[in-house]
Design a protein around this motif. Structure first.
Motif, PDB file in Angstrom:
ATOM      1  N   GLY A 262     -37.089  44.402  10.246  1.00  0.00           N
ATOM      2  CA  GLY A 262     -35.729  43.905  10.425  1.00  0.00           C
ATOM      3  C   GLY A 262     -35.618  42.654  11.272  1.00  0.00           C
ATOM      4  O   GLY A 262     -34.508  42.197  11.548  1.00  0.00           O
ATOM      5  N   ILE A 263     -36.723  42.076  11.711  1.00  0.00           N
ATOM      6  CA  ILE A 263     -36.672  40.831  12.480  1.00  0.00           C
ATOM      7  C   ILE A 263     -36.567  39.652  11.524  1.00  0.00           C
ATOM      8  O   ILE A 263     -37.342  39.546  10.557  1.00  0.00           O
ATOM      9  N   TYR A 264     -35.616  38.781  11.776  1.00  0.00           N
ATOM     10  CA  TYR A 264     -35.469  37.546  10.997  1.00  0.00           C
ATOM     11  C   TYR A 264     -35.275  36.402  11.972  1.00  0.00           C
ATOM     12  O   TYR A 264     -34.312  36.390  12.748  1.00  0.00           O
ATOM     13  N   ILE A 265     -36.188  35.440  11.948  1.00  0.00           N
ATOM     14  CA  ILE A 265     -36.184  34.327  12.900  1.00  0.00           C
ATOM     15  C   ILE A 265     -35.948  33.039  12.131  1.00  0.00           C
ATOM     16  O   ILE A 265     -36.804  32.596  11.360  1.00  0.00           O
ATOM     17  N   SER A 266     -34.793  32.460  12.330  1.00  0.00           N
ATOM     18  CA  SER A 266     -34.420  31.229  11.641  1.00  0.00           C
ATOM     19  C   SER A 266     -33.458  30.453  12.525  1.00  0.00           C
ATOM     20  O   SER A 266     -32.280  30.798  12.635  1.00  0.00           O
ATOM     21  N   LEU A 267     -33.974  29.423  13.166  1.00  0.00           N
ATOM     22  CA  LEU A 267     -33.171  28.591  14.072  1.00  0.00           C
ATOM     23  C   LEU A 267     -32.612  27.396  13.322  1.00  0.00           C
ATOM     24  O   LEU A 267     -33.335  26.713  12.579  1.00  0.00           O
ATOM     25  N   TYR A 268     -31.318  27.154  13.537  1.00  0.00           N
ATOM     26  CA  TYR A 268     -30.650  26.054  12.836  1.00  0.00           C
ATOM     27  C   TYR A 268     -29.642  25.423  13.787  1.00  0.00           C
ATOM     28  O   TYR A 268     -29.092  26.108  14.649  1.00  0.00           O
ATOM     29  N   PRO A 269     -29.407  24.103  13.692  1.00  0.00           N
ATOM     30  CA  PRO A 269     -28.393  23.500  14.574  1.00  0.00           C
ATOM     31  C   PRO A 269     -27.006  24.055  14.267  1.00  0.00           C
ATOM     32  O   PRO A 269     -26.643  24.259  13.100  1.00  0.00           O
ATOM     33  N   ALA A 270     -26.237  24.336  15.322  1.00  0.00           N
ATOM     34  CA  ALA A 270     -24.898  24.881  15.132  1.00  0.00           C
ATOM     35  C   ALA A 270     -23.995  23.892  14.396  1.00  0.00           C
ATOM     36  O   ALA A 270     -23.107  24.292  13.633  1.00  0.00           O
ATOM     37  N   VAL A 271     -24.212  22.603  14.632  1.00  0.00           N
ATOM     38  CA  VAL A 271     -23.481  21.546  13.935  1.00  0.00           C
ATOM     39  C   VAL A 271     -24.506  20.649  13.260  1.00  0.00           C
ATOM     40  O   VAL A 271     -25.501  20.251  13.881  1.00  0.00           O
ATOM     41  N   GLU A 272     -24.274  20.355  11.991  1.00  0.00           N
ATOM     42  CA  GLU A 272     -25.218  19.553  11.226  1.00  0.00           C
ATOM     43  C   GLU A 272     -25.504  18.231  11.930  1.00  0.00           C
ATOM     44  O   GLU A 272     -24.582  17.504  12.342  1.00  0.00           O
ATOM     45  N   ILE A 273     -26.805  17.919  12.075  1.00  0.00           N
ATOM     46  CA  ILE A 273     -27.226  16.674  12.737  1.00  0.00           C
ATOM     47  C   ILE A 273     -27.177  15.532  11.732  1.00  0.00           C
ATOM     48  O   ILE A 273     -27.607  15.667  10.586  1.00  0.00           O
ATOM     49  N   GLU A 274     -26.636  14.404  12.171  1.00  0.00           N
ATOM     50  CA  GLU A 274     -26.593  13.215  11.317  1.00  0.00           C
ATOM     51  C   GLU A 274     -28.019  12.727  11.082  1.00  0.00           C
ATOM     52  O   GLU A 274     -28.766  12.437  12.010  1.00  0.00           O
ATOM     53  N   ARG A 275     -28.409  12.655   9.815  1.00  0.00           N
ATOM     54  CA  ARG A 275     -29.787  12.294   9.484  1.00  0.00           C
ATOM     55  C   ARG A 275     -29.848  11.060   8.606  1.00  0.00           C
ATOM     56  O   ARG A 275     -30.658  10.958   7.702  1.00  0.00           O
ATOM     57  N   SER A 276     -28.995  10.117   8.869  1.00  0.00           N
ATOM     58  CA  SER A 276     -29.071   8.850   8.160  1.00  0.00           C
ATOM     59  C   SER A 276     -30.290   8.084   8.658  1.00  0.00           C
ATOM     60  O   SER A 276     -30.778   8.323   9.759  1.00  0.00           O
ATOM     61  N   PRO A 277     -30.818   7.167   7.844  1.00  0.00           N
ATOM     62  CA  PRO A 277     -31.987   6.407   8.283  1.00  0.00           C
ATOM     63  C   PRO A 277     -31.779   5.699   9.616  1.00  0.00           C
ATOM     64  O   PRO A 277     -32.721   5.542  10.402  1.00  0.00           O
ATOM     65  N   GLU A 278     -30.547   5.260   9.920  1.00  0.00           N
ATOM     66  CA  GLU A 278     -30.295   4.542  11.171  1.00  0.00           C
ATOM     67  C   GLU A 278     -30.402   5.486  12.375  1.00  0.00           C
ATOM     68  O   GLU A 278     -30.881   5.090  13.444  1.00  0.00           O
ATOM     69  N   GLU A 279     -29.971   6.746  12.236  1.00  0.00           N
ATOM     70  CA  GLU A 279     -29.971   7.688  13.341  1.00  0.00           C
ATOM     71  C   GLU A 279     -31.263   8.494  13.440  1.00  0.00           C
ATOM     72  O   GLU A 279     -31.569   9.057  14.492  1.00  0.00           O
ATOM     73  N   PHE A 280     -32.017   8.554  12.352  1.00  0.00           N
ATOM     74  CA  PHE A 280     -33.172   9.437  12.316  1.00  0.00           C
ATOM     75  C   PHE A 280     -34.215   9.039  13.355  1.00  0.00           C
ATOM     76  O   PHE A 280     -34.826   9.902  14.000  1.00  0.00           O
ATOM     77  N   ALA A 281     -34.469   7.757  13.527  1.00  0.00           N
ATOM     78  CA  ALA A 281     -35.478   7.317  14.491  1.00  0.00           C
ATOM     79  C   ALA A 281     -35.087   7.694  15.921  1.00  0.00           C
ATOM     80  O   ALA A 281     -35.938   8.044  16.736  1.00  0.00           O
ATOM     81  N   ARG A 282     -33.788   7.651  16.223  1.00  0.00           N
ATOM     82  CA  ARG A 282     -33.351   7.973  17.585  1.00  0.00           C
ATOM     83  C   ARG A 282     -33.515   9.453  17.899  1.00  0.00           C
ATOM     84  O   ARG A 282     -33.985   9.820  18.972  1.00  0.00           O
ATOM     85  N   ILE A 283     -33.138  10.326  16.941  1.00  0.00           N
ATOM     86  CA  ILE A 283     -33.190  11.756  17.225  1.00  0.00           C
ATOM     87  C   ILE A 283     -34.589  12.332  17.111  1.00  0.00           C
ATOM     88  O   ILE A 283     -34.800  13.513  17.395  1.00  0.00           O
TER      89      ILE A 283
END
Length: 462
Positions: A262-283
């Motif tokens: 019954g263990i299920y481990i799946s971590l996800y951001p609570a709010v979708e992270i902006e993953r545009s090419p301009e922001e991807f390098a920063r994050i």
């Protein structure tokens, strides 16, 4: 590799043998220094030709049984066998051309690995990134040593490789002995030793678990498989980093871990992270300012309905649910998400390490002895898992790396028969089938012969 050996064998097993491990490490380093020093003056006492002949035999033997492997294991055996054969042939050919080619090959491998490690450390800036840069600089220095002809005009290339292998192997054994001597518990999981989920002593499995078998499952959504739109295919990048579709949207994939308990481990951001090419390098930076709130998904069915089914699954029988439960109880208290150092893939990798702690000892450790240590030391997947773990530690855990890591660990936790054993089994089965077929053919032929009239019994005609 040190941490991986500690995880697979367990601290309790290694602590009682730390003196022997340290002695082997010292001897390995000493032998490496002797071989390296011997090769510097160009007058080699190291038996190059017999060593190359053994490499060639080992490579041919690996290629002969490579087809008996499963999935990635088969490809690994083919690569290993081809590499051994090519290196041995270059040594046996000898002369300046063979030695020069070997030097260029080994130098390029060290150069590429060192450069990738330096670049990743500067971009990601994870903890201890300066130490990783120092390690990359050392690899580049070794590459330069192979490239330049001084002092023996490439004559000692093979001896240098053997010496470096002995030296680094001995250094790893010294680190292993030093750490387990001081340690009260494995860093992969806190808590007392577990009784284990099942008696796996001496178990060997021909393949992955059947659907009805109890097993831990690692779910992976690959970047290409989870992309909403048709991605632009980019070799290696869309396998290990991210896939980019025609509109520029980036898909990094996902990873999760599930157990029958019954263990299920799946971590996800609570709010979708902006993953545009301009922001991807920063994050990409593993810094605190890129931390965001995260949440854990309740179960696989809920996540699959909300998104899509996982594109790859890796199942492992030999795991410890008690250790995994203790790890999960402590880890889930922190819901921080960071795209680089605390993401879905790194969470699954840590959980998987907690689950398989002591796996090799559970299989090979009954009766004591060094069998568990030598079994994992001679298993090619240990090197593969160590390289994947190193690359993930110096860059970031991604679903692609997690998939490769889980596959390698599955072959270490659920050991497969050696290629020769499986080949012998198949040969015996084939012989048995052939013998049954021959007997059936003989029986049919005898029956037909009985039904045909004998010429001696035919009536005489006038």
């Amino acid at each position: 590799m040190v941490r991986l050996v500690m995880i697979l064998l367990g601290v309790d097993y290694l602590r009682s043998r730390w003196r022997s491990v340290m002695t082997l490490g010292v001897l390995s380093i000493a032998l490496g220094v002797v071989i390296f020093s011997d090769a510097l003056d160009g007058a080699l006492y190291f038996p190059i030709t017999p060593f190359a002949a053994l490499m060639l035999l080992g490579g041919l033997a690996t290629l002969a049984v490579a087809w008996t492997g499963m999935g990635g294991q088969r490809m690994l055996r083919y690569v290993k066998g081809a590499t051994f054969c090519l290196s041995a042939l270059l040594v046996l050919i000898g002369g300046e051309h063979g030695n020069f080619a070997l030097s260029m090959i080994f130098g390029t491998l060290f150069l590429v690995d060192g450069a990738l490690q330096i670049i990743a450390a500067k971009v990601v800036r994870y903890r201890h990134w300066k130490i990783a840069i120092a390690g990359g600089v050392l690899e580049i220095a070794i590459a330069v040593f192979f490239y330049q002809p001084y002092p023996d005009h490439y004559a000692g290339t093979v001896a240098y490789c053997v010496a470096f292998g002995l030296f680094f192997g001995g250094w790893n054994m010294l680190l292993l002995a030093t750490r387990v001597r001081r340690m009260a518990a494995n860093p992969a999981v806190d808590g007392a030793a577990s009784k284990g989920p099942a008696p796996f002593a001496g178990a060997l499995w021909d393949g992955p678990p059947e659907p009805h078998e109890t097993a831990l499952t690692v779910h992976v959504w690959t970047p290409v498989g989870s992309s909403k739109m048709e991605p632009r295919r980019q070799l290696i990048v869309d396998r290990y980093i991210a896939a980019v579709d025609r509109h520029g949207a980036i898909s990094t994939g996902h990873a999760a871990l599930e157990t029958p308990e019954g263990i299920y481990i799946s971590l996800y951001p609570a709010v979708e992270i902006e993953r545009s090419p301009e922001e991807f390098a920063r994050i990409l930076r593993a810094t605190r300012d890129n931390d965001v709130p995260g949440l854990y998904q309740p179960d696989y069915e809920t996540e699959a309905r909300a998104w899509c089914p996982s594109t790859r699954q890796v199942r492992i029988r030999n795991y410890d649910p008690e250790r995994l439960a203790r790890f999960w109880e402590a880890y889930r208290r922190d819901t921080t998400y960071n795209l680089t150092y605390r993401n879905c893939s790194s969470t699954v990798a840590r959980a998987l390490e907690a689950a398989i702690e002591g796996a090799s000892t559970r299989v090979w450790g009954r009766g004591g002895g060094w069998r568990p240590f030598w079994r994992i030391a001679t298993t090619p997947e240990l090197w593969v898992a160590a390289q994947v773990r190193k690359r993930a530690a110096t860059m970031a855990w991604t679903p692609g790396l997690t998939l490769d890591y889980a596959r390698a660990l599955s072959m270490l936790a659920d050991p497969r028969p050696s290629g020769w054993v499986r080949m012998a089994r198949l040969a015996i089965r084939q012989m048995a089938r052939s013998r049954r077929r021959w007997k059936a053919e003989e029986a049919v032929a005898a029956h037909v012969g009985d039904d045909e009239p004998d010429a001696r019994d035919a009536p005489l005609t006038p």
